[in-house]
Write an enzyme that holds these catalytic residues in place. Structure first.
Site, PDB file in Angstrom:
ATOM      1  N   ILE A 226       0.689  -1.102  -0.614  1.00  0.00           N
ATOM      2  CA  ILE A 226      -0.441  -0.397  -0.363  1.00  0.00           C
ATOM      3  C   ILE A 226       0.798   1.339   0.165  1.00  0.00           C
ATOM      4  CG2 ILE A 226      -1.641  -1.373   1.083  1.00  0.00           C
ATOM      5  CD1 ILE A 226      -1.073   0.346   3.984  1.00  0.00           C
TER       6      ILE A 226
ATOM      7  N   CYS B 120      -2.167 -12.151   0.219  1.00  0.00           N
ATOM      8  CA  CYS B 120      -0.792 -11.125   0.250  1.00  0.00           C
ATOM      9  C   CYS B 120      -0.647 -11.224   1.229  1.00  0.00           C
ATOM     10  CB  CYS B 120      -1.753 -10.059  -0.248  1.00  0.00           C
ATOM     11  SG  CYS B 120      -3.135  -9.281   1.224  1.00  0.00           S
TER      12      CYS B 120
END
Length: 676
Positions: free
Chosen positions: A275, A335
């Site tokens: 992110i 993930c």
């Protein structure tokens, strides 16, 4: 924004500057409320409303002779530049807008969606996804997969939905053991079943392996996932992270599965960054599309951002999953925690495989299931509420925006495969951040239930349902594509989504959108064809009345024929003409023909000109239509994404507020035409 956060509520003599220099600057007044920032020009030519939740950052320039510049950057990529003559007023407004961009309060109930004062009865919007109906639609074989109530009340995982599907052979002890071995308790669960091949798509979080830990229950569950596919017991485990990132997580006691401990499983890594990389990448992309003044600088900044490379990585991983499942191999995806990159690729994979998810309704179901249901942290990623510290502020990242970008890239290659257009994606993106609706508030399904959003806020889906025709793709063909497995993933096929990132940059000569031109033409043709059908109906009525008169009055046939031939022939010619041909030359004929007869015609057969001239043959073109045609409104269309809607009678363009839909929902007319 709270009332006490407003340092200044009104600033006069503010100049709204067009940063591209394409339009004249406007002088007006800025008003600040708890929900919106409003600019109103002194001459009344412009009124700009901005929800405070959309403010991303505020930059204050240095004081000059002309005043002080204030630049407001928004989460939906609008850039507003204000020039304020008084430094004190500029500083007060700057501090107020800063508090709106970075709220001090962490109370989610202070968001705009909770300001709704109307009673909420929005059952359809809040029940867009029914888990049992969706799993039945997918065609799940109950002999292999079954619903489990193990997470009833969110007891084992508060970021998962309370309804989960597992292999039928999986015992409760196996599920609980796997849950303890996975980060955040996010064990492997079914999200999509491919009925044709019986392959399954499952999602989870990374295992807590460290350097050597293993879990027998987790290994058993993965084995059962593979065996649930009667056509193949092989299993692909896809880790969307770069391998080096996964290795680093081993130091923290996490990591990835040891392939030697899992039978019939093959491991695949995909280099989708985290992110923080995506946040920095989008920032560089926005620099390229908003700040670069020459082509060389633009391309250098765009390449340095790496945004298109990241978008391509997500599409490639999703395509790999779709191809594997279509060949009959089940896949498990994770993930780190399974709510960012996993949501991206799992949802995009289903979009490629299942045409239902490429419809307007199905797309909403997909979002409800794999983004909202499986716990993508919209509050954190979109910055809906204030952060307790700087570390929490780093949770903001454009993960959902990037996923919409991936869909747009696919739409460019397969324009006939999607029922919706890019306006649908862009307006959805705006309201993810605006907090005007409760749909995207909360980090998980449990948060939304605890906040009782279905009773306190409105659903975005209901609002979009009312604008269904705005989002229709005129090129859509339900049978043109089933699975989209032939995508071209070469780097050259990925381009910048200018309609999103430069949405408000209209320029000197804004181009009309091809979709809007096509929809307007189709709508116009439809209106005229409907009118032709009405004329044909009237023609049939005239013929019926003619026959009745012949029978009732015993009028000589030759007189009736001579009295009616002119009128009926003209109507026949009119009904057989092309709907777009000018009708002005034939419109007066009926009245002239009937008036010239010698009393044979009944008054009920009279068909006045106004009935034939009800619809305008020429509609106002979209080019240059930047304002509503209603003199009392004159509302401005701030971007080409805002739909310009034609009145079916006069053909002029209006905003949605100034058009009324008829009782039978067949006509859209302006106030003037409705009165006339």
């Amino acid at each position: 924004m709270r009332f006490e956060d407003i340092g200044i509520s009104k600033v006069d003599k503010v100049c709204l500057v067009d940063r591209l220099g394409c339009q004249e600057n406007l002088v007006g007044t800025v008003h600040v409320t708890t929900t919106h920032i409003i600019f109103r020009a002194e001459n009344g030519s412009k009124e700009l409303w901005l929800a405070t939740g959309l403010i991303s950052s505020v930059e204050k320039g240095t004081l000059t002779a002309a005043g002080c510049m204030l630049v407001i950057r928004c989460k939906h990529f609008q850039v507003i530049t204000l020039l304020i003559s008084r430094d004190k007023s500029c500083q007060d407004l700057y501090e107020t807008l800063q508090r709106a961009a970075k709220p001090v309060s962490v109370n989610v109930t202070e968001l705009l969606a909770f300001e709704n004062r109307e009673p909420v009865e929005d059952v359809r919007g809040w029940r867009r996804l029914d888990w049992n109906s969706e799993m039945t639609r997918q065609g799940i074989t109950k002999s292999q997969w079954t619903e489990s109530n193990i997470n009833e009340g969110y007891t084992i995982c508060d970021t998962y939905p309370n309804k989960l599907w597992f292999p039928t052979a999986a015992s409760t002890s196996v599920l609980l053991g796997s849950c303890k071995f996975r980060s955040r308790g996010r064990l492997p669960v079914l999200t999509y079943f491919h009925q044709q091949t019986e392959a399954a798509l499952c999602r989870c979080a990374q295992p807590l392996t460290g350097f050597s830990a293993r879990c027998v229950e987790d290994e058993k569950l993965m084995e059962l996932v593979g065996k649930a596919n009667t056509n193949s017991d092989n299993l692909f485990l896809v880790d969307t992270r770069p391998r080096v990132n996964a290795m680093v997580n081993k130091v923290q006691g996490k990591g990835f599965e040891d392939e030697r401990n899992y039978s019939n499983m093959r491991f695949h890594f995909f280099d989708i960054e985290n992110i923080h990389v995506m946040r920095a990448s989008q920032a560089r992309l926005l620099d390229a599309v908003t700040k670069c003044r020459d082509v060389t600088e633009y391309w250098k900044t765009l390449e340095a951002s790496g945004w298109l490379k990241h978008v391509r990585s997500v599409v490639e991983c999703s395509l790999f999953l779709a191809e594997s499942i279509s060949r009959g191999t089940s896949c498990v995806v994770h993930c780190s925690d399974g709510w960012d990159r996993t949501s991206q690729v799992v949802a995009l994979c289903q979009l490629l495989l299942d045409p239902y998810y490429r419809t307007i309704h199905g797309f909403q179901v997909l979002i409800e299931k794999d983004w909202l249901g499986f716990g993508h942290k919209f509050d954190d990623r979109c910055g809906h509420v204030g952060a307790l510290n700087d570390e929490a502020g780093k949770e903001v990242s454009p993960i959902f925006t990037q996923w919409l970008d991936c869909i747009w890239q696919i739409m460019q290659q397969k324009p006939r495969a999607f029922q919706f257009n890019e306006r649908y994606l862009i307006e959805m993106h705006e309201h993810v951040y605006s907090c005007q609706f409760g749909t995207f508030i909360g980090n998980c399904d449990k948060d939304r239930r605890d906040l009782n959003l279905s009773k306190r806020t409105k659903s975005l889906w209901t609002w979009m349902d009312a604008r269904h025709d705005d989002y229709m793709n005129p090129f859509y063909s339900p049978t043109a594509h089933v699975a989209l497995l032939d995508l071209d993933t070469r780097a050259a096929r990925f381009t910048v989504w200018t309609a999103m990132y430069n949405r408000f940059d209209n320029g000197l000569q804004p181009r009309e959108r091809l979709e809007d031109l096509t929809m307007a033409a189709m709508e116009h043709v439809g209106v005229l064809e409907s009118h032709v059908a009405q004329l044909r109906t009237r023609l049939a009525e005239l013929k019926t009345q003619q026959n009745q008169q012949i029978t009732s009055t015993n009028t000589p046939t030759n007189m009736v024929d001579s009295g009616m031939s002119s009128a009926t022939d003209d109507l026949k010619n009119l009904s057989l003409s092309h709907p777009l041909d000018p009708l002005s030359s034939t419109l007066p004929i009926l009245e002239r023909a009937t008036s010239q007869e010698s009393g044979v015609m009944d008054s009920s057969l009279y068909y006045p000109d106004e009935a034939l001239t009800k619809y305008s043959l020429k509609w106002q073109p979209l080019r240059g239509a930047d304002r509503c045609s209603n003199p009392a409104c004159r509302g401005e269309f701030s971007s080409t994404i805002e739909r310009r809607i034609h009145c079916h009678l006069c053909g002029m363009i209006f905003c949605r507020r100034c058009l009324k839909v008829s009782a039978d929902e067949r006509e859209r007319v302006c106030d003037k035409c409705k009165t006339d």
